[in-house]
Design a protein around this motif. Structure first.
Motif, short mmCIF file in Angstrom:
data_model
loop_
_atom_site.label_atom_id
_atom_site.label_comp_id
_atom_site.label_asym_id
_atom_site.label_seq_id
_atom_site.Cartn_x
_atom_site.Cartn_y
_atom_site.Cartn_z
N VAL A 100 0.97 -1.15 0.11
CA VAL A 100 0.08 -0.14 -0.05
C VAL A 100 0.93 1.33 0.10
O VAL A 100 0.70 2.03 -0.69
N GLY A 101 1.99 1.21 0.98
CA GLY A 101 2.79 2.31 1.00
C GLY A 101 3.51 2.44 -0.49
O GLY A 101 3.73 3.77 -1.00
N ALA A 102 3.81 1.30 -1.22
CA ALA A 102 4.58 1.60 -2.61
C ALA A 102 3.51 2.26 -3.63
O ALA A 102 3.87 2.98 -4.22
N GLY A 103 2.12 1.55 -3.55
CA GLY A 103 1.28 2.11 -4.13
C GLY A 103 0.97 3.82 -4.06
O GLY A 103 0.50 4.51 -5.21
N ILE A 104 1.09 4.30 -2.78
CA ILE A 104 0.69 5.66 -2.58
C ILE A 104 2.00 6.50 -3.04
O ILE A 104 1.89 7.60 -3.32
N GLY A 105 3.13 5.87 -2.68
CA GLY A 105 4.16 6.47 -3.00
C GLY A 105 4.21 6.69 -4.49
O GLY A 105 4.76 7.88 -5.39
N PHE A 106 3.89 6.00 -5.15
CA PHE A 106 3.63 5.94 -6.98
C PHE A 106 2.82 6.94 -7.34
O PHE A 106 2.93 7.61 -8.20
N ALA A 107 1.40 6.81 -6.79
CA ALA A 107 0.51 7.72 -7.09
C ALA A 107 0.71 9.08 -6.82
O ALA A 107 0.29 10.03 -7.67
N LEU A 108 0.93 9.35 -5.45
CA LEU A 108 0.91 10.68 -4.85
C LEU A 108 2.30 11.46 -4.98
O LEU A 108 2.28 12.51 -5.41
#
Length: 156
Positions: A100-108
């Motif tokens: 989830v952290g990786a996804g948020i880092g990628f998206a935001l």
């Protein structure tokens, strides 16, 4: 060896957090744990960085905000969740947090992940899905047989 140590400590965290959450219906357990942690770490901080803090007292406010956002809020959410779900499901959710952290880092934050990081994230998600499916399959109640269905409709 380090992976096993991390897994054992994470399991201990989950089990102890669930127990404290059940022992105290309010936030007393979390308050005591955070106060004990502060009592242990405050003298260390004074000895190592006391002069820097005295020279820049504004960092105390920043430190309080960091403590609130990185300790109090996540631990209170964990405790609340552990009061409502079983430890196995919670463990899977904790394991998915890096993904989830990786996804948020990628998206935001527009962070780019390497192929190795993407593969690791995919494996974490696949393991979480597999574990939840397996838990769901083992806890699915059996269907009632045809003879039991007719019995429930008999007049009393």
């Amino acid at each position: 060896m380090l992976g096993v140590t991390a897994a054992v400590r994470r399991a201990g965290y989950v089990l102890l957090n669930q127990r404290v959450g059940r022992l105290f219906t309010d936030w007393t357990g979390l308050t005591l744990a955070l106060a004990c942690g502060a009592c242990v770490l405050a003298p260390v901080t004074v000895l190592t960085d006391g002069r820097d803090v005295a020279a820049h007292p504004g960092v105390l406010g920043t430190g309080a905000a960091v403590a609130l956002l990185s300790s109090l809020m996540p631990y209170s959410l964990d405790m609340t969740l552990l009061r409502r779900i079983d430890t196995r499901t919670f463990g899977v959710l904790l394991a998915l947090s890096p993904a989830v952290g990786a996804g948020i880092g990628f998206a935001l934050l527009h962070e780019q992940l390497t192929a190795r990081q993407l593969a690791a994230t995919a494996l974490i998600v696949a393991a979480g899905v597999w574990s939840l499916r397996r838990a769901t399959a083992s806890h699915t109640p059996a269907r009632p047989s045809a003879s039991h269905i007719g019995e429930s409709r008999r007049p009393v």
